[in-house]
Design a protein around this motif. Structure first.
Motif, PDB file in Angstrom:
ATOM      1  N   GLU A  50      19.157   3.595  20.544  1.00  0.00           N
ATOM      2  CA  GLU A  50      20.048   4.129  19.522  1.00  0.00           C
ATOM      3  C   GLU A  50      19.279   4.402  18.249  1.00  0.00           C
ATOM      4  O   GLU A  50      18.402   3.632  17.847  1.00  0.00           O
ATOM      5  N   ARG A  53      19.299   1.953  14.395  1.00  0.00           N
ATOM      6  CA  ARG A  53      19.699   0.598  14.728  1.00  0.00           C
ATOM      7  C   ARG A  53      19.036  -0.374  13.768  1.00  0.00           C
ATOM      8  O   ARG A  53      17.954  -0.117  13.245  1.00  0.00           O
ATOM      9  N   PRO A 277      27.139   6.472  20.275  1.00  0.00           N
ATOM     10  CA  PRO A 277      25.852   6.165  19.643  1.00  0.00           C
ATOM     11  C   PRO A 277      24.921   7.380  19.681  1.00  0.00           C
ATOM     12  O   PRO A 277      24.897   8.140  20.649  1.00  0.00           O
ATOM     13  N   SER A 278      24.183   7.563  18.616  1.00  0.00           N
ATOM     14  CA  SER A 278      23.174   8.623  18.573  1.00  0.00           C
ATOM     15  C   SER A 278      21.911   8.141  19.279  1.00  0.00           C
ATOM     16  O   SER A 278      21.376   7.077  18.949  1.00  0.00           O
ATOM     17  N   LEU A 279      21.463   8.886  20.270  1.00  0.00           N
ATOM     18  CA  LEU A 279      20.364   8.447  21.129  1.00  0.00           C
ATOM     19  C   LEU A 279      19.070   9.177  20.805  1.00  0.00           C
ATOM     20  O   LEU A 279      19.065  10.294  20.277  1.00  0.00           O
TER      21      LEU A 279
END
Length: 459
Positions: A50, A53, A277-279
């Protein structure tokens, strides 16, 4: 065997690759399901992580951050866990307070036993009551009859029936019933209506009530239809599942994929990215590929995982892009709906939107499946805006939903002493230029939950 032989031939068969299947699955998944897919992929693919984080602060923030090895990452995890021996007394007190304050919701059985404890039953009846409560399901219904309770508790059938009656007097109303009919009667009895028309219907005419045969009930009870209608209204407000407030079942939550906000005379659309979530591909694994002494098999494994991770990220981005374009086209075509209300919903097909967006019709179908849009007029499923319709005598297109709303408006403003029949509604809509069949009016009326004219009539 005779008549059987092997024949060699060629045939063309179209199949979807695993990547294409994954892409379609991501496109079709609602927001909550997509969040679960992302969580599963994060566990299955080690190179995915992510963005933004939280990480432990570096001891030397001025020094450039070096790419950590796997050993360093594991050491960091273990160092964060620590042992309870290293915790301060204040930290231990906060931890214990958290566990003590984190209580479970009270169950229906606990609620009943708590009330029975305040009554002061004899030891014999208390034992029977424990058996009865143990046979009440989460809906609040008693799953065994008095004979079975007596056999389990070692008492007479009469004693079991008496204790059942005691528990039926407890809260919530309707609890410990053995059928829906008894459940509704117990609630009416609690309201002092055990001799009312509603009570008689609940006990003897529940099946006819479910079929909306109010006229038949009125004739059998020899009462005016208006009284049966009022009784049916009273019954509709009773609770068919008394144990519902204590149920541990999780409610299904609908989360909007698209957020619409009004900005003056215009509408702005945005994606609800807060649930996803941004990956990104972890830098550590990219660095491992660039190391000259890395094992060949390890490099090949990492390349495969990085390709899979990039494709997964691309699928999510494509899903969001397609969904937003479709939502914008819906708003453009249904502007009057958002300005004026459901009566102004226009006919719209998926093929029209697909052509405008530049995708296939099946793509639109998958993209809007199970997706919701939050608007100033409420939360709507995207499929709601796709509807066929009619062409008026003036050549204007009118959606099915608009016709339904027109029928509801006509009935809302009707004279209760002379409500219009389905054929009368056909004539009224025809005067407005909307050609419609009587059976279609009847179908829309039933979908709206409206009774036929002879049952709506007030005397």
């Amino acid at each position: 065997m005779i008549g059987m032989e092997q024949v060699q031939g060629l045939a063309l068969q179209q199949t979807l690759s695993p990547q294409m299947q994954q892409s379609l699955h991501i496109l079709q998944a609602p927001l909550m399901e997509l969040r679960q897919l992302v969580a599963s992929e994060l566990q299955a693919n080690p190179v995915l992580e992510e963005e933004n984080r939280t990480t432990s602060p570096s001891l030397d923030e001025g020094a450039p951050q070096q790419s950590s090895t796997l050993d360093d990452e594991w050491r960091e995890v273990y160092s964060q866990r620590g042992s309870t021996e290293q915790w301060s007394a204040e930290a231990l007190e906060r931890r214990q307070h958290f566990f003590d304050s984190h209580t479970r919701p009270q169950t229906l059985q606990q609620h009943l036993l708590e009330q029975l404890g305040a009554i002061g039953l004899s030891p014999n009846r208390k034992g029977i009551a424990m058996v009865v409560v143990g046979n009440i399901d989460d809906r609040g219904y008693l799953r065994s009859d008095a004979v079975e309770i007596a056999a389990q508790a070692g008492c007479s059938d009469g004693e079991a029936e008496e204790v059942i009656g005691i528990i039926q007097e407890l809260d919530p109303p309707g609890v410990c019933a053995r059928s829906l009919s008894e459940c509704l009667f117990l609630q009416l009895k609690r309201q002092g209506q055990q001799y009312s028309i509603a009570s008689r219907i609940a006990q003897h005419y529940l099946e006819e009530l479910g079929r909306r045969k109010l006229g038949d009930i009125a004739r059998q009870l020899r009462v005016p239809l208006a009284e049966v209608q009022r009784a049916a209204e009273e019954i509709s407000h009773l609770e068919p599942r008394p144990g519902r407030p204590f149920s541990a079942e999780e409610e299904q939550t609908v989360v909007a994929d698209i957020i619409m906000e009004r900005d003056g005379d215009e509408y702005t659309l945005s994606l609800n990215n807060s649930e996803i979530p941004s990956l990104r591909i972890g830098n550590d694994y990219k660095d491992m590929l660039s190391q000259p002494g890395a094992n060949r098999e390890v490099k090949e494994y990492l390349r495969e995982k990085i390709r899979g991770g990039r494709f997964f990220i691309k699928c999510i981005e494509q899903r969001q892009h397609t969904l937003l374009n479709i939502a914008r086209e819906i708003v453009n075509r249904q502007r009057e709906f958002f300005d004026l209300g459901p009566a102004h919903l226009h006919p719209m097909t998926m093929s029209q939107v697909a052509q405008a967006v530049g995708v296939h019709e099946t793509t639109v179908s998958r993209a809007v499946s199970g997706k919701y849009m939050s608007t100033p007029r409420g939360l709507f499923e995207l499929k709601y805006f796709f509807t066929s319709g009619y062409t008026t005598s003036e050549g204007e297109a009118v959606s099915n939903e608009s016709v339904r709303q027109s029928i509801a408006e006509i009935i809302k403003n009707e004279d209760p002493r002379k409500p219009p029949s389905d054929q009368d509604i056909v004539k009224l809509l025809g005067e407005r230029g909307v050609p419609i069949a009587r059976r279609t009016v009847a179908k829309y009326r039933e979908q709206l939950g409206i009774l036929p004219s002879h049952l709506r009539k007030s005397f």
